[in-house]
Design a protein around this motif. Sequence first.
Motif, short mmCIF file in Angstrom:
data_model
loop_
_atom_site.label_atom_id
_atom_site.label_comp_id
_atom_site.label_asym_id
_atom_site.label_seq_id
_atom_site.Cartn_x
_atom_site.Cartn_y
_atom_site.Cartn_z
N MET A 6 95.05 40.17 10.01
CA MET A 6 95.40 38.71 10.51
C MET A 6 96.10 38.65 11.49
O MET A 6 97.20 39.55 11.58
CB MET A 6 96.16 38.05 9.04
N THR A 7 96.12 37.82 12.36
CA THR A 7 96.70 37.49 13.56
C THR A 7 97.37 36.37 13.47
O THR A 7 96.75 35.25 13.20
CB THR A 7 95.81 37.86 14.98
N ILE A 8 98.69 36.25 13.87
CA ILE A 8 99.42 35.00 14.23
C ILE A 8 99.79 34.67 15.56
O ILE A 8 100.40 35.55 16.00
CB ILE A 8 100.72 35.20 13.10
N SER A 9 99.72 33.36 15.89
CA SER A 9 99.98 33.09 17.43
C SER A 9 101.62 32.96 17.25
O SER A 9 101.99 32.49 16.75
CB SER A 9 99.21 31.96 17.64
N ILE A 10 101.90 33.37 18.62
CA ILE A 10 103.39 32.93 18.93
C ILE A 10 103.45 31.39 19.39
O ILE A 10 104.63 31.12 19.68
CB ILE A 10 104.09 34.12 19.86
N VAL A 11 102.18 31.19 19.93
CA VAL A 11 102.32 29.80 20.75
C VAL A 11 103.10 28.67 20.02
O VAL A 11 103.78 28.16 20.86
CB VAL A 11 100.76 29.40 21.23
N PRO A 12 102.88 28.48 18.87
CA PRO A 12 103.74 27.42 18.37
C PRO A 12 105.23 27.62 18.47
O PRO A 12 105.82 26.36 18.86
CB PRO A 12 103.36 27.41 16.83
N ALA A 13 105.73 28.54 18.37
CA ALA A 13 107.27 28.94 18.43
C ALA A 13 107.33 28.70 19.86
O ALA A 13 108.40 28.13 20.38
CB ALA A 13 107.56 30.34 18.12
N LEU A 14 106.72 29.17 20.86
CA LEU A 14 107.01 29.11 22.24
C LEU A 14 106.87 27.48 22.55
O LEU A 14 107.48 27.21 23.70
CB LEU A 14 105.84 29.84 23.33
N LEU A 15 106.07 26.85 22.32
CA LEU A 15 105.91 25.30 22.41
C LEU A 15 107.22 24.51 21.99
O LEU A 15 107.52 23.66 22.51
CB LEU A 15 104.64 24.60 21.73
N ALA A 16 107.72 24.83 20.79
CA ALA A 16 108.84 24.54 20.40
C ALA A 16 109.92 24.69 21.30
O ALA A 16 110.94 23.86 21.77
CB ALA A 16 109.28 24.88 18.80
N ILE A 17 109.93 26.04 21.54
CA ILE A 17 111.30 26.39 22.62
C ILE A 17 111.03 25.71 24.05
O ILE A 17 111.90 25.38 24.42
CB ILE A 17 111.07 27.80 22.64
N ALA A 18 109.97 25.52 24.38
CA ALA A 18 109.73 24.72 25.81
C ALA A 18 110.16 23.46 25.67
O ALA A 18 110.44 23.09 26.92
CB ALA A 18 108.15 25.00 26.06
N GLY A 19 110.40 23.04 24.76
CA GLY A 19 110.87 21.47 24.69
C GLY A 19 112.35 21.38 24.55
O GLY A 19 112.73 20.36 24.91
N LEU A 20 112.99 22.52 24.74
CA LEU A 20 114.53 22.57 24.94
C LEU A 20 114.91 22.29 26.21
O LEU A 20 115.79 21.50 26.45
CB LEU A 20 114.75 23.75 24.24
N SER A 21 114.25 22.64 27.32
CA SER A 21 114.67 22.45 28.60
C SER A 21 113.69 22.65 29.77
O SER A 21 112.71 23.37 29.40
CB SER A 21 116.00 23.19 28.78
N ASP A 22 113.74 22.22 30.93
CA ASP A 22 112.85 22.73 31.84
C ASP A 22 112.90 24.18 32.03
O ASP A 22 111.75 24.62 32.38
CB ASP A 22 113.26 21.74 33.09
N ALA A 23 114.01 24.77 32.05
CA ALA A 23 113.89 26.17 32.19
C ALA A 23 113.16 26.83 31.31
O ALA A 23 112.65 27.72 31.49
CB ALA A 23 115.38 26.50 32.41
N TYR A 24 113.44 26.67 30.14
CA TYR A 24 112.78 27.25 29.04
C TYR A 24 111.19 26.86 29.10
O TYR A 24 110.42 27.88 28.88
CB TYR A 24 113.20 26.56 27.64
N ARG A 25 110.99 25.69 29.41
CA ARG A 25 109.50 25.17 29.51
C ARG A 25 108.74 25.97 30.61
O ARG A 25 107.74 26.64 30.52
CB ARG A 25 109.43 23.82 29.92
N GLU A 26 109.70 26.31 31.66
CA GLU A 26 108.87 27.18 32.87
C GLU A 26 108.64 28.77 32.14
O GLU A 26 107.69 29.29 32.55
CB GLU A 26 109.84 27.02 34.12
N ARG A 27 109.56 29.29 31.70
CA ARG A 27 109.42 30.53 30.87
C ARG A 27 108.43 30.63 29.90
O ARG A 27 107.59 31.74 29.98
CB ARG A 27 110.93 31.20 30.28
N CYS A 28 108.52 29.78 29.10
CA CYS A 28 107.26 29.74 28.05
C CYS A 28 106.13 29.77 28.56
O CYS A 28 104.98 30.23 28.22
CB CYS A 28 107.35 28.82 27.07
#
Length: 95
Positions: free
Chosen positions: A1-23
Amino acid sequence: MTISIVPALLAIAGLSDAYRERCVAFIASEIALIERNVAQAIERPHLADRPVTQELRAFLGSAYGPGKSCSKSPAALPAVSGRLRQIADEYFSAS
């Protein structure tokens, strides 16, 4: 089974513009890597490559599909909790 990290990255990306750019940069590099690996597998038609190629293609569509939309529209990002903001702030301030 493979689990995606994308949902966590999307949540973090919503915290700030800088986080969004990194994610978004991370998601974009992962998408490019998967696409490159699929293209290489297609060039060398070995039957042993098929299951992995199929899994990578499915992963692109289901796991990374939402990641593509966040690079275009910050409104596509999910709401985040205060605890997630604290964890992300601590993590990114250390790097």
